[in-house]
Design an enzyme around this catalytic site. Structure first.
Site, PDB file in Angstrom:
ATOM      1  N   GLY A  71     -42.387  -3.102 -24.250  1.00  0.00           N
ATOM      2  CA  GLY A  71     -40.598  -1.993 -24.998  1.00  0.00           C
ATOM      3  C   GLY A  71     -39.415  -3.511 -24.741  1.00  0.00           C
ATOM      4  O   GLY A  71     -38.644  -3.417 -25.182  1.00  0.00           O
ATOM      5  N   GLN A 179     -38.322   5.566 -23.317  1.00  0.00           N
ATOM      6  CA  GLN A 179     -37.753   6.411 -21.961  1.00  0.00           C
ATOM      7  C   GLN A 179     -38.225   8.027 -23.284  1.00  0.00           C
ATOM      8  O   GLN A 179     -38.823   9.204 -22.373  1.00  0.00           O
ATOM      9  CB  GLN A 179     -36.670   6.631 -21.187  1.00  0.00           C
ATOM     10  CG  GLN A 179     -36.536   5.494 -20.157  1.00  0.00           C
ATOM     11  CD  GLN A 179     -38.169   5.690 -18.521  1.00  0.00           C
ATOM     12  OE1 GLN A 179     -37.686   6.650 -18.841  1.00  0.00           O
ATOM     13  NE2 GLN A 179     -37.869   4.803 -18.312  1.00  0.00           N
ATOM     14  N   SER A 199     -43.058   1.906 -25.568  1.00  0.00           N
ATOM     15  CA  SER A 199     -43.342   1.054 -24.940  1.00  0.00           C
ATOM     16  C   SER A 199     -44.563   1.744 -24.021  1.00  0.00           C
ATOM     17  O   SER A 199     -44.374   3.055 -23.995  1.00  0.00           O
ATOM     18  CB  SER A 199     -42.806   0.868 -23.476  1.00  0.00           C
ATOM     19  OG  SER A 199     -43.615   0.140 -22.453  1.00  0.00           O
ATOM     20  N   ALA A 200     -45.808   1.459 -24.398  1.00  0.00           N
ATOM     21  CA  ALA A 200     -47.328   2.698 -23.833  1.00  0.00           C
ATOM     22  C   ALA A 200     -46.942   2.724 -22.300  1.00  0.00           C
ATOM     23  O   ALA A 200     -47.507   4.509 -22.727  1.00  0.00           O
ATOM     24  CB  ALA A 200     -48.613   1.599 -24.123  1.00  0.00           C
ATOM     25  N   HIS A 201     -46.536   1.934 -21.671  1.00  0.00           N
ATOM     26  CA  HIS A 201     -46.841   2.554 -19.928  1.00  0.00           C
ATOM     27  C   HIS A 201     -46.160   3.563 -19.593  1.00  0.00           C
ATOM     28  O   HIS A 201     -45.987   4.240 -18.225  1.00  0.00           O
ATOM     29  CB  HIS A 201     -47.143   1.242 -19.137  1.00  0.00           C
ATOM     30  CG  HIS A 201     -45.236   0.695 -18.691  1.00  0.00           C
ATOM     31  ND1 HIS A 201     -44.958   1.441 -17.976  1.00  0.00           N
ATOM     32  CD2 HIS A 201     -44.350  -0.281 -19.434  1.00  0.00           C
ATOM     33  CE1 HIS A 201     -43.377   0.520 -17.590  1.00  0.00           C
ATOM     34  NE2 HIS A 201     -44.099  -0.187 -18.666  1.00  0.00           N
ATOM     35  N   THR A 237     -52.087 -13.379 -31.029  1.00  0.00           N
ATOM     36  CA  THR A 237     -52.755 -12.145 -31.017  1.00  0.00           C
ATOM     37  C   THR A 237     -52.748 -11.027 -30.810  1.00  0.00           C
ATOM     38  O   THR A 237     -52.122 -11.088 -29.322  1.00  0.00           O
ATOM     39  CB  THR A 237     -54.671 -13.185 -30.482  1.00  0.00           C
ATOM     40  OG1 THR A 237     -54.619 -14.440 -31.544  1.00  0.00           O
ATOM     41  CG2 THR A 237     -55.666 -12.184 -30.762  1.00  0.00           C
ATOM     42  N   CYS A 325     -36.485  -1.565 -12.192  1.00  0.00           N
ATOM     43  CA  CYS A 325     -36.242  -3.747 -12.195  1.00  0.00           C
ATOM     44  C   CYS A 325     -35.065  -4.006 -11.577  1.00  0.00           C
ATOM     45  O   CYS A 325     -34.475  -5.035 -10.309  1.00  0.00           O
ATOM     46  CB  CYS A 325     -35.852  -3.820 -13.399  1.00  0.00           C
ATOM     47  SG  CYS A 325     -36.400  -2.846 -14.677  1.00  0.00           S
TER      48      CYS A 325
HETATM   49  N1  PLP Z   1     -36.081   0.379 -21.935  1.00  0.00           N
HETATM   50  C1  PLP Z   1     -35.943   1.224 -21.296  1.00  0.00           C
HETATM   51  C2  PLP Z   1     -34.806   2.411 -20.974  1.00  0.00           C
HETATM   52  C3  PLP Z   1     -36.856   1.316 -20.192  1.00  0.00           C
HETATM   53  O1  PLP Z   1     -36.767   2.546 -19.146  1.00  0.00           O
HETATM   54  C4  PLP Z   1     -37.936  -0.359 -19.617  1.00  0.00           C
HETATM   55  C5  PLP Z   1     -38.885   0.016 -18.319  1.00  0.00           C
HETATM   56  O2  PLP Z   1     -38.526   0.908 -17.734  1.00  0.00           O
HETATM   57  C6  PLP Z   1     -38.069  -1.104 -21.003  1.00  0.00           C
HETATM   58  C7  PLP Z   1     -37.192  -0.943 -21.640  1.00  0.00           C
HETATM   59  C8  PLP Z   1     -38.980  -2.046 -20.601  1.00  0.00           C
HETATM   60  O3  PLP Z   1     -39.907  -1.177 -21.349  1.00  0.00           O
HETATM   61  P1  PLP Z   1     -41.137  -2.428 -20.748  1.00  0.00           P
HETATM   62  O4  PLP Z   1     -41.520  -2.195 -19.303  1.00  0.00           O
HETATM   63  O5  PLP Z   1     -42.203  -2.057 -21.487  1.00  0.00           O
HETATM   64  O6  PLP Z   1     -40.976  -3.722 -20.701  1.00  0.00           O
END
Ligand code: PLP
Length: 389
Positions: A71, A179, A199-201, A237, A325
């Site tokens: 993401g 989110q 974002s997949a996770h 890739t 983070c």
């Molecule tokens: N944007 C938001 C709102 C998020 O909550 C996060 C991850 O916590 C990200 C971006 C970043 O995504 P990724 O963990 O896939 O880099």
């Protein structure tokens, strides 16, 4: 010891069916999707199937989905890609004070390189007032980037209204939906979104796989340079198993969206009600009405969130003091600060996020332990003593 994970906004476990879909692409179906022979073509086919699955979740065309490594990369690509592609048109970007650092730090970088960035204030519930956005637009504005839903307080923005303002002013509209994906109905066409990060996770898929939706016709410069992957727009890739997993997770999210939202919002509401009825001096941060279904961001007065987090961890309970983070630092959350919450209350705030595997029994366990932890900490807190606790 019992383990209860209530941090589904930080990341989610990979679903069994997603894992099953991914495994063959690590081993027997390992071909490079760019190779012309059969095992390469098989990989390409799997990747294109995933593109359709992700596109369906947001009502996009498959050709409008570009896979990335996160993401974060999708956010970076949007802002740097537009800043570069439209540099002759203007140098002004509008975003908000509550974005994820993937956006805020990208904007910091651009400010050091000749761009002007306006960071919009938000209302006390975390929503952007459309009038504030209108007032910030200039003839130099090239990008408006406003997150779909916030990762700390879960506030959902009036995206359709904000995107319409961007369109009226001829400005590209990006939203970070990392989110929101899988937690809110998203129809990029209906909402008028130009660019959207995913974002997949966060949707029970693998880590290290994301995507950027680029509406057909939107021109943005490449961010990764190299080979001709992703229609020559994103070199490197492809993470084939990751992409296959993202596709499967998106398919499951699409099929189960209503059920998922109903289940986790009910559990979240039950959790908040239980906490409020059993612990005094607790407030819910963010919007009650426009909120991600699994999010509860609570302030417990007179105590430190970090101390609570550690005590809860000793009971096997995983929660967060902010976004994952920034949880390693004691800098007060920029999101809670932007909502106007005083520093001492920010330090007493915790984010609890409910997910698919959560049960009512888990919530009862957490509430019981929380009552004990809060009592213990308030008993030793000098602030609470002077307040007569
Ligand atoms: N944007 C938001 C709102 C998020 O909550 C996060 C991850 O916590 C990200 C971006 C970043 O995504 P990724 O963990 O896939 O880099």
């Amino acid at each position: 010891m019992r383990q209860v994970y209530l941090d589904y906004s930080a990341t989610t476990p990979v679903k069994e069916a997603v894992m099953k879909a991914m495994i063959p692409y690590f081993t027997e179906m390992f071909g490079n999707p760019s190779s012309l022979y059969t095992i390469g073509a098989t990989s390409k086919e799997a990747m294109e199937k995933a593109r359709v699955q992700v596109a369906k979740l947001i009502n996009a065309q498959d050709k409008e989905i570009f896979f990335t490594a996160s993401g974060t990369e999708a956010d970076n690509w949007s802002v740097f890609g537009i800043a570069d592609a439209l540099k002759n048109k203007g140098n002004h970007i509008i975003t908000t004070k509550i974005e994820h650092h993937a956006m805020l730090h990208s904007c910091d970088y651009l400010e050091k390189h000749g761009y002007d960035v306006t960071y919009l204030d938000v209302e006390p519930d975390g929503r952007v007032n459309p009038e504030t956005l209108k007032a910030a637009i200039t003839d130099k504005t090239i990008l408006i980037s406003i997150m779909f839903a916030n990762n700390e307080v879960g506030t959902i923005q009036p995206i359709k209204e904000l995107a319409a303002i961007a369109k009226e002013n001829g400005v590209i509209f990006h939203t970070d939906a990392v989110q929101a994906l899988g937690n809110v109905h998203i129809d990029v066409k209906e909402l008028g979104i130009d660019l959207m990060s995913m974002s997949a996770h966060k949707i029970y898929g693998p880590k290290g796989t994301g995507a950027l939706f680029i509406r057909k016709g939107v021109k943005l410069s490449n961010f990764m340079h190299g080979g001709a992957q992703e229609s020559k727009k994103r070199a490197g890739t492809e993470n084939l198993p990751g992409i296959v997993g993202f596709g499967k997770a998106a398919e499951l999210a699409y099929e189960n969206l209503d059920e998922h939202v109903k289940k986790i919002s009910e559990l979240r509401n039950y959790f908040v009600d239980q906490v409020m009825s059993k612990i005094e001096n607790v407030t819910l941060n963010g919007s009650k009405e426009f909120r991600l279904p699994g999010n509860a961001n609570l302030t417990f007065e007179f105590i430190e969130g970090e101390a609570m987090l550690l005590y809860l961890d000793m009971k096997g309970i995983a929660v967060s003091t902010g976004s994952a983070c920034s949880s390693a630092s004691l800098v007060p959350s920029h999101v809670l600060s932007a909502l106007g919450i005083p520093v001492e209350r920010i330090h007493g705030s915790l984010r609890f996020t409910v997910g698919d595997p959560t049960t009512k029994d888990d919530i009862d366990y957490v509430v019981e332990e929380l009552v004990g932890v809060v009592n213990k900490l308030r008993n030793i807190s000098s602030v609470s003593k002077t307040k007569g606790w």
